[in-house]
Motif scaffolding. Sequence first.
Motif, mmCIF file in Angstrom:
data_model
loop_
_atom_site.group_PDB
_atom_site.id
_atom_site.type_symbol
_atom_site.label_atom_id
_atom_site.label_comp_id
_atom_site.label_asym_id
_atom_site.label_seq_id
_atom_site.Cartn_x
_atom_site.Cartn_y
_atom_site.Cartn_z
ATOM 1 N N LYS A 115 7.567 -1.193 -3.361
ATOM 2 C CA LYS A 115 6.743 -2.009 -2.471
ATOM 3 C C LYS A 115 5.357 -2.214 -3.076
ATOM 4 C CE LYS A 115 10.024 -2.108 0.594
ATOM 5 N NZ LYS A 115 10.853 -3.328 0.748
ATOM 6 N N ALA A 239 2.514 -5.484 4.065
ATOM 7 C CA ALA A 239 3.105 -4.911 5.271
ATOM 8 C C ALA A 239 4.304 -4.031 4.928
ATOM 9 C CB ALA A 239 3.503 -6.022 6.235
ATOM 10 N N ASP A 240 5.145 -4.509 4.012
ATOM 11 C CA ASP A 240 6.282 -3.690 3.572
ATOM 12 C C ASP A 240 5.799 -2.399 2.923
ATOM 13 O OD1 ASP A 240 8.087 -5.495 4.532
ATOM 14 O OD2 ASP A 240 8.405 -6.511 2.604
ATOM 15 N N ARG A 243 4.607 -0.064 5.638
ATOM 16 C CA ARG A 243 5.738 0.539 6.344
ATOM 17 C C ARG A 243 6.363 1.650 5.506
ATOM 18 N NH1 ARG A 243 11.188 0.023 6.434
ATOM 19 N NH2 ARG A 243 12.226 0.400 8.437
ATOM 20 N N ALA A 246 4.129 4.603 5.554
ATOM 21 C CA ALA A 246 4.199 5.316 6.835
ATOM 22 C C ALA A 246 5.435 6.214 6.886
ATOM 23 C CB ALA A 246 4.211 4.322 7.992
#
Length: 448
Positions: A115, A239-240, A243, A246
């Motif tokens: 990512k 955003a990927d 994520r 996270a």
Amino acid sequence: MKRCHLFAKTCLVLGAALAWPATNGCSRHGSTPATSKAQNEAPPLRVTVVKPQQKAIRRTVTQPARIEPFEQARLYAKVPAYVQEYHVDIGDAVRRGQPLLELSAPELQRDLEQKRALVSQAAAELEQAQAAVKVVEADTISARAVVKEALAAVKRREAEHQRWNSEYDRVVQLVSRSAVTQKLADETKAQLLAAQAAQQEAEATIERTEAELAASQAHIEKANADEVAARARRQVAEADQARAAAIVDYLTIEAPFDGTVSERNADTGFYAQPPGGDSAPPLFVLVRTDPVRILVDVPETDAPLVDHGDRADIRVDALAGHDFPGSVTRTSWALDPATRTLRVEIDVANPDGKLRPGMYAEVSLELANREHALVVPAAAVITHEDRPCVLVAQDGKAVRKRVVPGIRSGDELEIVSGLGGDEAIIVAKGASITEGQAVEPVKAASAK
């Protein structure tokens, strides 16, 4: 003769039996005047009386209670992973945000790296799109300059065309007067045609440069759209990445609050999975024990008197009967329909950790406190026609007075209204005494 003798005896017995009710009717059909007179002159009933007391009275309720942590968290793995290392064990005090356990999932780390690479790629594409916008903008500026130059050339060609057109008209007039030769007129006409052609060429150049300018402007719009698309792709990539980061963060389980580890169910190499049901054991159980919650279930009869801030005395048998002061912090307001009790919670500071979750306690709640109450023995209050009342010895007679009771404390009851304070209250036998009955008051031993 024998039959006649027996018949006579039978008649005598029956006559005696029939005569008996007539001679003893007083025992069945009322009393004689002599008996009524004896009853009216019966001695008065000796009754114990007390005077109402002006004193302080407290309403308390004592109930068993249990100690629970102020907060409790059952910590599970968010993602399937292996336990790499645990940093704390049962009984350890932890701080909020402190790592408790490290999980290992290499595939999640690789996904995060991918990512991040996609974010870098999207950022490069955005920079490329922004550079393309600058190039197209420069081309557009150049096209505008060419258009301006073409417009100037058209004006110049128009001026030359007009000059040769005037010159040709003048030469034609001179030729008609034989002032100049025809050859000069032909040469002038050739110059006029050349100027006209140059003007047309300049006008065509304007159309071409204007078309190029329009194309450049279209390229700007496309380049701007490409830049917007590149920026959106970068945002998606970021955003990927966020994520994935996270999810990787879930590999470190941290303490959600300051507390103590009360349970650990994970060892190194253990394969932790997200819980599939309530029966799955947590990796850790964390409890917050400062303060603690004291839970009390108050019966329905006392529930309406419980208010926020009511004083509470807490006794813990395991701590040699040590008492802890407190007050009602919150209640459930609604009663439990199964037990008809009100859940009451008392928060108690526990900096030294003496109060431990799971301990048994006994709580006395002060539900009401009247400093100057009119108090009578609770046994003196009876019910007549569904209303509370007391019997008062007045002028040798029993007189019934209706009262409004207040709070009760043990064997004493507050009287809110109905008494003045100087009455001789009959303490016992109130249910068997009728109003107006003659009584002889005898002061209670405690009242002498």
